[in-house]
Structures are given as structure tokens and as C-alpha cells.
Motif scaffolding. Structure first.
Motif, PDB file in Angstrom:
ATOM      1  N   SER A   9       0.212  -1.347  -0.101  1.00  0.00           N
ATOM      2  CA  SER A   9       0.384   0.119  -0.450  1.00  0.00           C
ATOM      3  C   SER A   9       0.427   1.454  -0.070  1.00  0.00           C
ATOM      4  N   ILE A  64       4.215   5.093  -5.541  1.00  0.00           N
ATOM      5  CA  ILE A  64       3.888   5.572  -7.137  1.00  0.00           C
ATOM      6  C   ILE A  64       3.405   5.751  -7.962  1.00  0.00           C
ATOM      7  N   ILE A  65       1.769   6.420  -7.268  1.00  0.00           N
ATOM      8  CA  ILE A  65       0.814   6.944  -7.475  1.00  0.00           C
ATOM      9  C   ILE A  65       0.690   8.391  -7.478  1.00  0.00           C
ATOM     10  N   MET A  77       2.900   9.671 -10.215  1.00  0.00           N
ATOM     11  CA  MET A  77       3.354   9.673 -11.588  1.00  0.00           C
ATOM     12  C   MET A  77       1.935  10.573 -11.258  1.00  0.00           C
ATOM     13  N   ARG A  78       0.247  11.295  -9.940  1.00  0.00           N
ATOM     14  CA  ARG A  78       0.152  12.549 -10.578  1.00  0.00           C
ATOM     15  C   ARG A  78       1.169  13.588 -10.622  1.00  0.00           C
ATOM     16  N   ALA A 110       2.670   1.858  -3.237  1.00  0.00           N
ATOM     17  CA  ALA A 110       1.703   2.508  -4.435  1.00  0.00           C
ATOM     18  C   ALA A 110       1.142   3.609  -4.036  1.00  0.00           C
ATOM     19  N   ALA A 111       0.543   4.176  -2.436  1.00  0.00           N
ATOM     20  CA  ALA A 111       1.039   5.403  -2.306  1.00  0.00           C
ATOM     21  C   ALA A 111       2.301   6.298  -3.487  1.00  0.00           C
TER      22      ALA A 111
END
Length: 118
Positions: free
Chosen positions: A19, A25-26, A29-30, A22-23
Motif C-alpha cells: 500500500s 507510485i501514484i 504519476m500525478r 502504491a501510494a
């Protein structure tokens, strides 16, 4: 004596770390997508401003020629003049709204729609 099963805590650690990764990476990406979209928006704004300034320069050249010949602005009933500008094969209508004061021409507003530009 009771033997404790450690599989549950290992799975929980994997879930928490997954988790968190993933946070991260997000967020990256943003940031990348936001930066790209901001650069594209800035490019469109700069291109629109350059186009508008080119149209205004064309109008000023024509207006000076007309003024030297003694011809007044071509106004319709709404105190507005329409001028067609062509730059790099793109044709746009400019609407020049003339203000009125007791001295000189008053305020001059250039109304240019650059939303169709690439």
C-alpha cells in the motif's frame, strides 16, 4: 505450550508495504502527469498570446495607414469594428470596441477568440 502462527503478520507486512509503495507510485504519476499538462497549457496560452499580438499588430498597421489617409475606423452601430486577421494560414475575426471620452479615442478593447488554435 501453544505455537504461534507467524504467517498472518508476514501477510500484513506485505499488504502495508504494498500500500505504501502504491501510494508513492501514484504520487509520482500525478506529479509527472500534472507537470506535463501544465506545460501543455502554458504552451497553448503562449501561442494564443503570440497570435493575438500578431493580429493586433496587423490591425495597428492597417489603422495607421487608414489614419494617414484620413479614413476613420470602420464602426458599426455598436461602436465596434470588425477586422479579419490572417497569420500562418489561420484566419480570425477581431472585434475592436472603441470607447468614448471627451479627449481622444478613449478606451480601445480588442476582442479575439483564440480557443480554436492548436
Amino acid at each position: 505450550m501453544r505455537i504461534l502462527n507467524k504467517r498472518g503478520s508476514a501477510l500484513m507486512q506485505v499488504m502495508v508495504m504494498g500500500s505504501i509503495i502504491a501510494a508513492i507510485i501514484i504520487m509520482l504519476m500525478r506529479f509527472a502527469i500534472g507537470r506535463t499538462s501544465n506545460m501543455l497549457k502554458t504552451k497553448r496560452v503562449i501561442a494564443s498570446k503570440a497570435y493575438a499580438e500578431g493580429c493586433i499588430a496587423q490591425y495597428n498597421a492597417v489603422a495607421v495607414e487608414r489614419a494617414l489617409d484620413g479614413v476613420p475606423p470602420l464602426l458599426d452601430g455598436s461602436n465596434q469594428e470588425k477586422f479579419t486577421c490572417t497569420i500562418d494560414g489561420v484566419t480570425t475575426d477581431i472585434y475592436i470596441k472603441w470607447g468614448s471620452t471627451n479627449t481622444g479615442l478613449g478606451n480601445i478593447n480588442f476582442i479575439i477568440d483564440t480557443s480554436e488554435l492548436d
